[in-house]
Design an enzyme around this catalytic site. Structure first.
Site, PDB file in Angstrom:
ATOM      1  NE  ARG A   1      -1.848  -1.825   3.623  1.00 50.90           N
ATOM      2  CZ  ARG A   1      -2.565  -1.795   4.774  1.00 50.90           C
ATOM      3  NH1 ARG A   1      -3.748  -1.283   5.163  1.00 50.90           N
ATOM      4  NH2 ARG A   1      -1.740  -2.384   5.716  1.00 50.90           N
TER       5      ARG A   1
ATOM      6  CE1 TYR B   1      -5.886   2.566  10.146  1.00 49.70           C
ATOM      7  CE2 TYR B   1      -4.602   2.142   8.062  1.00 49.70           C
ATOM      8  CZ  TYR B   1      -5.831   2.341   8.742  1.00 49.70           C
ATOM      9  OH  TYR B   1      -6.994   2.442   8.031  1.00 49.70           O
TER      10      TYR B   1
ATOM     11  CG  HIS C   1      -2.575  -0.776  15.084  1.00 45.24           C
ATOM     12  ND1 HIS C   1      -3.878  -0.959  15.238  1.00 45.24           N
ATOM     13  CD2 HIS C   1      -2.309  -0.759  13.684  1.00 45.24           C
ATOM     14  CE1 HIS C   1      -4.745  -0.943  14.276  1.00 45.24           C
ATOM     15  NE2 HIS C   1      -3.621  -0.678  13.208  1.00 45.24           N
TER      16      HIS C   1
ATOM     17  CB  SER D   1     -12.318  -2.591   9.666  1.00 46.36           C
ATOM     18  OG  SER D   1     -11.446  -1.931  10.602  1.00 46.36           O
TER      19      SER D   1
ATOM     20  CG  ASP E   1     -20.326  -7.725  19.763  1.00 45.13           C
ATOM     21  OD1 ASP E   1     -19.259  -7.767  19.098  1.00 45.13           O
ATOM     22  OD2 ASP E   1     -20.552  -7.072  20.553  1.00 45.13           O
TER      23      ASP E   1
ATOM     24  NE  ARG F   1     -22.302  -3.843  14.544  1.00 45.75           N
ATOM     25  CZ  ARG F   1     -22.257  -3.043  13.625  1.00 45.75           C
ATOM     26  NH1 ARG F   1     -23.187  -2.132  13.304  1.00 45.75           N
ATOM     27  NH2 ARG F   1     -21.413  -3.386  12.624  1.00 45.75           N
TER      28      ARG F   1
ATOM     29  CB  VAL G   1     -12.221  -8.800  19.578  1.00 45.54           C
ATOM     30  CG1 VAL G   1     -12.545  -7.978  21.010  1.00 45.54           C
ATOM     31  CG2 VAL G   1     -12.936  -9.895  19.918  1.00 45.54           C
TER      32      VAL G   1
ATOM     33  CB  ALA H   1      -8.072  -8.600  17.081  1.00 48.39           C
TER      34      ALA H   1
ATOM     35  CB  VAL I   1      -1.358 -11.511   7.917  1.00 41.83           C
ATOM     36  CG1 VAL I   1      -0.540 -10.440   7.264  1.00 41.83           C
ATOM     37  CG2 VAL I   1      -0.572 -12.871   7.504  1.00 41.83           C
TER      38      VAL I   1
ATOM     39  CG  ASN J   1       0.775  -6.246   6.353  1.00 37.96           C
ATOM     40  OD1 ASN J   1       0.970  -7.408   6.751  1.00 37.96           O
ATOM     41  ND2 ASN J   1       1.481  -5.777   5.607  1.00 37.96           N
TER      42      ASN J   1
END
Length: 374
Positions: free
Chosen positions: A15, A94, A96, A134, A198, A203, A239, A268, A299, A301
């Protein structure tokens, strides 16, 4: 403003932080955009296309870092890039940080202002800069999981949708957010039997409505998770607690009870992962490992495997914020937009995101207090 775009250095990360169309928007507003030579090749964007949009093509990454006021990346700074971090520089991408104490400390010590895509959050709690990736990752979780269910890849030898007279695969999606919805959509489209788990009953109710009752929904607790995963062919970990380290909701005992050749895809993993048997991320070059007879795909990414789609989707989301940062400067842009302010994780050597601070047991300083110190 001088905006810098460099090549992504994470393994097999193709990317790039912006498209030529995005560059055209920024240069039309009077900004200068520096792009490292070849930065867009992996996503199908040539240097010529960026130059035509008004960018300056720079031969070395170091020159881009040193001459930019704002660095825009997809993934977090690579260790080899730490030397370029400095006071006064703004980073937008990003991060994290909850799952990465080393990077957190490095950013704090550098004096940089670090704005994380994944914690930009609107009043309705939506995450506009995390959502597009996502969506990609949720769909790809099913795509990759289906591949590793093949016997030639070590899986059960199951076709996800089955055939007439043969039961389709059982897919369990843990987490009903954007990743979960993408996974459900792809799994259902392929004809799998889908269960979503969940803690947010509203939701679950919403998803049951939009998928017209064709999915099974379960409230998230140890009993339901253990029961659902035991007979699942494919489990997708989706999650998310914004900015925070992901809780390990799928325990090692649950994994032990799964059938040999089953597959887990932990989307996640960027935030630490929700599967106890996954201790660290895998890569596109070596994406899986087997533990207790179960194939684990972790993975960090996933969208990097489809860089053209991902780069286009990401630029659509980030460009409006980038325009405001360039036009007003990061400080005024953050003061004017609370969503963007929530994206600031580190500023003036301090952690300004509560979830990140709690993950590392470090002091938290509200953005509105620290921003007035600068």
């Amino acid at each position: 403003m001088i905006i810098g775009i460099v090549k992504e250095l994470k393994e097999q990360e193709n990317r790039v932080a912006i498209t030529p169309a995005g560059v055209d928007t920024l240069t039309a507003c009077g900004n200068k955009v520096l792009i490292e030579k070849g930065a867009g090749i992996g996503s199908g964007f040539s240097d010529e296309s960026y130059a035509a949009a008004g960018a300056d093509i720079i031969n070395s990454a170091s020159d881009v870092w040193k001459n930019s006021e704002l660095i825009v990346k997809v993934k977090e700074p690579h260790e080899s890039e730490y030397k370029y971090l400095r006071p006064g520089l703004v980073f937008f991408g990003y991060l994290h940080l909850a799952a990465d104490p080393s990077l957190t400390k490095t950013l704090m010590d550098s004096g940089i202002t670090a704005i994380a895509y994944e914690t930009v959050q609107r009043h309705d709690r939506s995450l506009p800069l995390l959502t597009p990736m996502s969506e990609v990752a949720g769909r790809m979780a099913i795509q990759e999981g289906a591949i590793y269910l093949e016997k030639t890849r070590g899986g059960k030898g199951i076709l996800l949708e089955g055939v007439p007279g043969v039961t389709p695969a059982s897919v369990v999606v843990v987490g009903a957010g954007t990743v979960g919805r993408g996974a459900i959509r792809r799994a259902m489209g392929l004809g799998a039997r889908v269960t979503v788990i969940d803690i947010n009953v509203d939701r679950l109710r919403y998803l049951e409505d939009i998928f017209m009752g064709r999915i099974e929904t379960l409230y998230s607790n140890r009993f339901n998770l253990s029961k659902a995963t035991k007979y699942a062919d494919l489990v997708v970990g989706a999650v998310l607690i914004p900015g925070a380290k992901t809780p390990k909701v799928i325990t090692e005992e649950m994994v032990k009870k799964m059938q040999p050749g089953s597959v887990i895809v932990d989307v996640a993993i960027d935030q630490g992962g929700c599967v106890e048997t996954i201790k660290q991320p895998t890569t596109h070059a070596d994406p899986v490992f087997v533990k207790h007879g179960v194939i684990h795909y972790a993975v960090s990414n996933i969208p990097g495997a489809v860089p053209r789609t991902s780069t286009l989707a990401l630029t659509n989301a980030t460009l409006p914020y980038l325009v405001e940062l360039a036009k007003k400067g990061w400080k005024q842009a953050a003061l004017d937009d609370q969503a963007l302010a929530k994206g600031i994780n580190i500023m003036n050597n301090k952690i300004t995101n509560q979830a990140v601070a709690e993950a590392h047991n470090l002091p938290y300083y509200p953005v509105e207090e620290v921003i007035n110190e600068i």
